[in-house]
Design a protein around this motif. Structure first.
Motif, short mmCIF file in Angstrom:
data_model
loop_
_atom_site.label_atom_id
_atom_site.label_comp_id
_atom_site.label_asym_id
_atom_site.label_seq_id
_atom_site.Cartn_x
_atom_site.Cartn_y
_atom_site.Cartn_z
N TYR A 80 14.28 -28.24 -0.44
CA TYR A 80 12.90 -28.68 -0.60
C TYR A 80 12.57 -28.70 -2.09
CZ TYR A 80 12.41 -27.37 4.36
OH TYR A 80 12.56 -27.26 5.72
N THR A 81 12.05 -29.82 -2.57
CA THR A 81 11.55 -29.87 -3.94
C THR A 81 10.02 -29.73 -3.87
OG1 THR A 81 11.17 -32.26 -4.04
CG2 THR A 81 13.41 -31.48 -4.48
N ASP A 111 20.13 -31.69 3.74
CA ASP A 111 18.89 -32.29 4.25
C ASP A 111 17.85 -32.14 3.15
OD1 ASP A 111 16.74 -33.18 5.67
OD2 ASP A 111 16.64 -31.45 7.02
N TRP A 112 17.54 -33.21 2.46
CA TRP A 112 16.74 -33.17 1.22
C TRP A 112 15.32 -33.65 1.51
CZ3 TRP A 112 19.17 -32.76 -3.92
CH2 TRP A 112 18.25 -32.88 -4.97
N VAL A 113 14.32 -32.83 1.18
CA VAL A 113 12.92 -33.19 1.38
C VAL A 113 12.19 -33.13 0.04
CG1 VAL A 113 10.76 -32.65 2.57
CG2 VAL A 113 12.95 -32.27 3.73
N TRP A 114 11.63 -34.28 -0.36
CA TRP A 114 10.84 -34.35 -1.59
C TRP A 114 9.37 -34.08 -1.26
CZ3 TRP A 114 13.69 -35.49 -5.94
CH2 TRP A 114 14.84 -36.27 -5.81
N ILE A 115 8.75 -33.11 -1.91
CA ILE A 115 7.31 -32.92 -1.84
C ILE A 115 6.74 -33.44 -3.16
CG2 ILE A 115 5.45 -31.21 -1.76
CD1 ILE A 115 7.31 -29.53 0.05
N THR A 116 5.80 -34.34 -3.08
CA THR A 116 5.30 -34.99 -4.30
C THR A 116 4.37 -34.07 -5.09
OG1 THR A 116 3.53 -36.03 -3.02
CG2 THR A 116 5.53 -37.31 -3.37
N GLY A 117 4.20 -34.40 -6.38
CA GLY A 117 3.33 -33.62 -7.26
C GLY A 117 2.35 -34.50 -8.00
N ASN A 118 1.66 -33.92 -8.96
CA ASN A 118 0.67 -34.68 -9.70
C ASN A 118 1.30 -35.70 -10.66
OD1 ASN A 118 1.26 -32.00 -11.03
ND2 ASN A 118 0.25 -33.02 -12.76
N HIS A 119 2.56 -35.48 -11.06
CA HIS A 119 3.25 -36.44 -11.92
C HIS A 119 3.83 -37.61 -11.14
CE1 HIS A 119 3.67 -34.97 -16.17
NE2 HIS A 119 3.21 -33.86 -15.61
N ASP A 120 4.17 -37.39 -9.88
CA ASP A 120 4.88 -38.44 -9.13
C ASP A 120 4.28 -38.65 -7.73
OD1 ASP A 120 5.64 -36.04 -8.03
OD2 ASP A 120 7.81 -36.39 -8.19
N PRO A 121 2.97 -38.85 -7.62
CA PRO A 121 2.35 -38.96 -6.31
C PRO A 121 2.82 -40.16 -5.49
CG PRO A 121 0.79 -39.63 -8.00
CD PRO A 121 1.97 -39.03 -8.71
N THR A 130 13.72 -37.48 2.19
CA THR A 130 12.44 -37.78 2.84
C THR A 130 11.31 -37.35 1.92
OG1 THR A 130 13.44 -37.37 5.00
CG2 THR A 130 11.04 -37.36 4.90
N VAL A 131 10.25 -38.16 1.83
CA VAL A 131 9.12 -37.87 0.94
C VAL A 131 7.90 -37.47 1.77
CG1 VAL A 131 7.56 -38.78 -0.83
CG2 VAL A 131 9.95 -39.51 -0.77
#
Length: 239
Positions: A80-81, A111-121, A130-131
């Motif tokens: 998880y990011t 199994d890679w899960v991207w959690i978005t942030g304020n820089h890359d919404p 997965t985003v």
């Protein structure tokens, strides 16, 4: 996995701070067999280059090598990011061929899960994975920025915390995790250190970090020190 001395309790579970480069950059969750990293800021150098500040364009490679190493050390099957994965939402489109190949291999391996942030919404998973905006895993909230007043267990990033210690007349700064917890330390919320190669740091005791983790009875910094974990009190509720 020989990381027992870096294991600590958090909200009724056990977590492991993964030591890298003399500090802590990643968090391993054994029960979920998951690795968590925050603030990769991939393609930060290319972002600055577009604005006239030329930096060596290899930060993404170095960051992804760190990720691969942390996966190898822990044996994680899921990753998880916690936001600010790229320095901007278009960063995934600027990955040069070698770094893009590294990232594709990693997203196939776990199994890679991207959690978005304020820089890359508005980021897109060009190289796999997965985003999502945020996620709840086994009762624990995973998001980019700690939500003040959150009463559930929470893991986040955003602040790039670092702790400064004095050893033999030398001031040493290391990436660290910051944990806000209740009086008996049975539950709380944690801010992870920044993982990326081109990420600076904020003083772990900065008022912005302490405020983000409220309500809490105490806030501590946790960082590997030699072959064990050291805990540094940052704030305590007045008696």
């Amino acid at each position: 996995m020989v990381l027992v001395s870096f294991t600590f309790p958090f909200c009724g579970d056990e977590f492991v701070l993964v030591p890298q480069d003399g500090g802590a950059r990643a968090l391993f969750w054994p029960r979920e067999n998951a690795l968590l990293v925050a603030d990769l800021h991939l393609e930060k150098a290319s972002f600055y280059a577009r604005h006239g500040q030329m930096l060596p364009p290899y930060d993404s490679r170095e960051t992804l090598e760190r990720v691969a190493d942390a996966i190898r050390i822990t044996g994680a099957r899921r990753l998880y990011t916690l936001g600010d994965n790229f320095h901007d939402s278009d960063g995934s489109q600027r990955l040069e061929e070698h770094a893009a190949g590294m990232l594709s291999a990693l997203t196939r391996a776990v199994d890679w899960v991207w959690i978005t942030g304020n820089h890359d919404p508005a980021m897109e998973a060009k190289s796999g994975g997965t985003v999502v905006e945020e996620l709840v895993v086994n009762g624990t909230v995973l998001r980019h920025i700690a939500k003040r007043g959150e009463t559930r267990p929470e893991l986040s990033g955003h602040f790039h915390p670092r702790v400064q210690v004095k050893i033999r007349q030398r001031h040493i700064r290391r990436p660290c995790a910051v944990v806000g917890h209740n009086e008996d330390a049975t539950c709380g919320r944690m801010i992870l250190p920044a993982f990326g190669a081109l990420t600076g740091g904020m003083n772990a005791g900065d008022p912005a970090i302490l405020k983000a983790l409220q309500p809490a009875s105490a806030v501590d910094a946790i960082v590997p020190a030699g072959e064990r974990l050291a805990r540094f009190p940052l704030w305590r509720e007045a008696a």
